[in-house]
Scaffold this active site. Sequence first.
Site, PDB file in Angstrom:
ATOM      1  N   THR A  87      66.821   7.773  22.131  1.00 61.84           N
ATOM      2  CA  THR A  87      66.588   7.973  20.693  1.00 61.84           C
ATOM      3  C   THR A  87      65.210   7.406  20.391  1.00 61.84           C
ATOM      4  O   THR A  87      64.990   6.200  20.531  1.00 61.84           O
ATOM      5  CB  THR A  87      67.647   7.228  19.857  1.00 61.84           C
ATOM      6  OG1 THR A  87      68.937   7.678  20.256  1.00 61.84           O
ATOM      7  CG2 THR A  87      67.447   7.501  18.375  1.00 61.84           C
ATOM      8  N   LYS A 162      69.256  13.839  15.180  1.00 57.68           N
ATOM      9  CA  LYS A 162      69.877  12.537  15.482  1.00 57.68           C
ATOM     10  C   LYS A 162      69.642  11.535  14.347  1.00 57.68           C
ATOM     11  O   LYS A 162      70.567  10.846  13.901  1.00 57.68           O
ATOM     12  CB  LYS A 162      69.288  12.014  16.793  1.00 57.68           C
ATOM     13  CG  LYS A 162      69.592  10.570  17.132  1.00 57.68           C
ATOM     14  CD  LYS A 162      70.926  10.397  17.777  1.00 57.68           C
ATOM     15  CE  LYS A 162      71.240   8.920  17.977  1.00 57.68           C
ATOM     16  NZ  LYS A 162      72.579   8.703  18.470  1.00 57.68           N
ATOM     17  N   LYS A 237      67.843   0.229  14.349  1.00 59.92           N
ATOM     18  CA  LYS A 237      66.777   0.985  15.033  1.00 59.92           C
ATOM     19  C   LYS A 237      66.744   2.434  14.530  1.00 59.92           C
ATOM     20  O   LYS A 237      65.678   2.951  14.173  1.00 59.92           O
ATOM     21  CB  LYS A 237      67.031   0.971  16.550  1.00 59.92           C
ATOM     22  CG  LYS A 237      66.113   1.900  17.319  1.00 59.92           C
ATOM     23  CD  LYS A 237      66.546   2.135  18.754  1.00 59.92           C
ATOM     24  CE  LYS A 237      65.770   3.305  19.332  1.00 59.92           C
ATOM     25  NZ  LYS A 237      66.080   3.599  20.724  1.00 59.92           N
TER      26      LYS A 237
HETATM   27  P1  NAD Z   1      69.673  -0.173  27.775  1.00 63.31           P
HETATM   28  O1  NAD Z   1      68.750  -1.227  27.303  1.00 63.31           O
HETATM   29  O2  NAD Z   1      71.016  -0.545  28.304  1.00 63.31           O
HETATM   30  O3  NAD Z   1      68.945   0.728  28.909  1.00 63.31           O
HETATM   31  C1  NAD Z   1      67.580   1.020  28.923  1.00 63.31           C
HETATM   32  C2  NAD Z   1      67.130   0.885  30.361  1.00 63.31           C
HETATM   33  O4  NAD Z   1      65.757   1.268  30.454  1.00 63.31           O
HETATM   34  C3  NAD Z   1      67.211  -0.551  30.886  1.00 63.31           C
HETATM   35  O5  NAD Z   1      68.014  -0.588  32.053  1.00 63.31           O
HETATM   36  C4  NAD Z   1      65.750  -0.919  31.181  1.00 63.31           C
HETATM   37  O6  NAD Z   1      65.595  -1.764  32.315  1.00 63.31           O
HETATM   38  C5  NAD Z   1      65.149   0.443  31.415  1.00 63.31           C
HETATM   39  N1  NAD Z   1      63.708   0.484  31.252  1.00 63.31           N
HETATM   40  C6  NAD Z   1      62.960  -0.030  30.236  1.00 63.31           C
HETATM   41  N2  NAD Z   1      61.647   0.227  30.430  1.00 63.31           N
HETATM   42  C7  NAD Z   1      61.574   0.926  31.594  1.00 63.31           C
HETATM   43  C8  NAD Z   1      60.497   1.478  32.334  1.00 63.31           C
HETATM   44  N3  NAD Z   1      59.230   1.376  31.920  1.00 63.31           N
HETATM   45  N4  NAD Z   1      60.781   2.112  33.494  1.00 63.31           N
HETATM   46  C9  NAD Z   1      62.049   2.229  33.934  1.00 63.31           C
HETATM   47  N5  NAD Z   1      63.125   1.728  33.280  1.00 63.31           N
HETATM   48  C10 NAD Z   1      62.883   1.081  32.122  1.00 63.31           C
HETATM   49  O7  NAD Z   1      69.821   0.837  26.533  1.00 63.31           O
HETATM   50  P2  NAD Z   1      70.946   1.966  26.310  1.00 63.31           P
HETATM   51  O8  NAD Z   1      72.040   1.414  25.469  1.00 63.31           O
HETATM   52  O9  NAD Z   1      71.250   2.609  27.632  1.00 63.31           O
HETATM   53  O10 NAD Z   1      70.149   2.975  25.357  1.00 63.31           O
HETATM   54  C11 NAD Z   1      69.164   3.859  25.878  1.00 63.31           C
HETATM   55  C12 NAD Z   1      68.775   4.823  24.780  1.00 63.31           C
HETATM   56  O11 NAD Z   1      69.928   5.527  24.307  1.00 63.31           O
HETATM   57  C13 NAD Z   1      68.151   4.155  23.544  1.00 63.31           C
HETATM   58  O12 NAD Z   1      67.095   4.945  23.090  1.00 63.31           O
HETATM   59  C14 NAD Z   1      69.310   4.124  22.547  1.00 63.31           C
HETATM   60  O13 NAD Z   1      68.861   4.123  21.203  1.00 63.31           O
HETATM   61  C15 NAD Z   1      70.019   5.407  22.896  1.00 63.31           C
HETATM   62  N6  NAD Z   1      71.455   5.429  22.544  1.00 63.31           N
HETATM   63  C16 NAD Z   1      72.243   4.382  22.839  1.00 63.31           C
HETATM   64  C17 NAD Z   1      73.591   4.411  22.497  1.00 63.31           C
HETATM   65  C18 NAD Z   1      74.500   3.259  22.824  1.00 63.31           C
HETATM   66  O14 NAD Z   1      75.639   3.235  22.308  1.00 63.31           O
HETATM   67  N7  NAD Z   1      74.098   2.316  23.673  1.00 63.31           N
HETATM   68  C19 NAD Z   1      74.121   5.541  21.839  1.00 63.31           C
HETATM   69  C20 NAD Z   1      73.276   6.625  21.573  1.00 63.31           C
HETATM   70  C21 NAD Z   1      71.946   6.559  21.923  1.00 63.31           C
END
Ligand code: NAD
Length: 290
Positions: A87, A162, A237
Amino acid sequence: MKIGFIGLGNMGGPMAANLAKAGHAVIGYDLHAPMPEGVAQAKTAAQTAQDSDVVITMLPHGDILRSVAAEILPAMAQGSVFLDCSTVDVESARQVADQAAAHGVLAADGPVSGGIGGAAGGTLTFMVGGSDAAFGKISPLLDIMGQKAVHCGASGAGQAAKICNNMILGVTMIATCEAFALADKLGLDRQKMFDVVSTSSGYSWSMNAYCPAPGVGPQSPADNSYQPGFAADLMLKDLRLSQQAAAAVDADTPMGADATELYRQFVEDEDGKGRDFSAMLPRFEKRGRS
Ligand code: NAD
């Protein structure tokens, strides 16, 4: 297909695992997270792009997306697809799509709803922006990771859908919570309140499917001490992204602005950080008008 997957956190990890389980060759890269079962480890982000038909990213925000895209797009094959499921702001999605086009790569923004449970169960909903060609190529993968995919329009349309959806969600959750707190003070039983509203014109997903009152309605994070679920921090966010987008196109979104400020207070000044976004109910419960 050969798939590169960058960002294997709470959401990306199980999504990549489902693709591998379905028989695709998945190579992953993350700064910290471990590789899920069935996913090979790349040494660099760019390595995930080599020979991949599709590269998928699931990253925290737009700045990281743009820097990762700048690193991998030059390594991607002509005609392959860059699918970002994070997102992020609409502007970042459109910039990345333009850069992809300059490298002969198809781009799609495909943010999801359904949370961690949907990612693990392969039941996410995808809202996709990008060309018909890009959507056609990624559709079989979306069918594995999710139960529904809507092609919303050109690049950025997925992110637009979204943030509009989540702006409605933030506003209705607050309205539902403040109404419960008012009902309490008026001496109305919460179960009766649910019975009426869930079948009357005040019904919504927040009331009917994710009721913020413990012990009322279907099981929800309220029944688990407001452990997320969908964290208030993530709602903040998404609301900020809605306000950033609204400012960019001069849209008047007063309810979205109020919801953003309430979640900001809740997360930054009060005890909302790390709690489910429905924990707005105990917040309102404790308060009076001033
Ligand atoms: P998270 O923090 O668990 O995962 C993000 C991952 O990205 C981490 O493992 C981090 O190490 C990795 N990362 C960061 N910078 C990086 C880079 N430069 N290279 C490689 N890896 C890198 O977050 P999440 O909960 O998995 O959410 C991810 C996305 O999904 C976000 O944009 C969030 O808004 C969206 N989202 C999350 C949910 C939810 O319920 N968690 C629901 C819908 C959408």
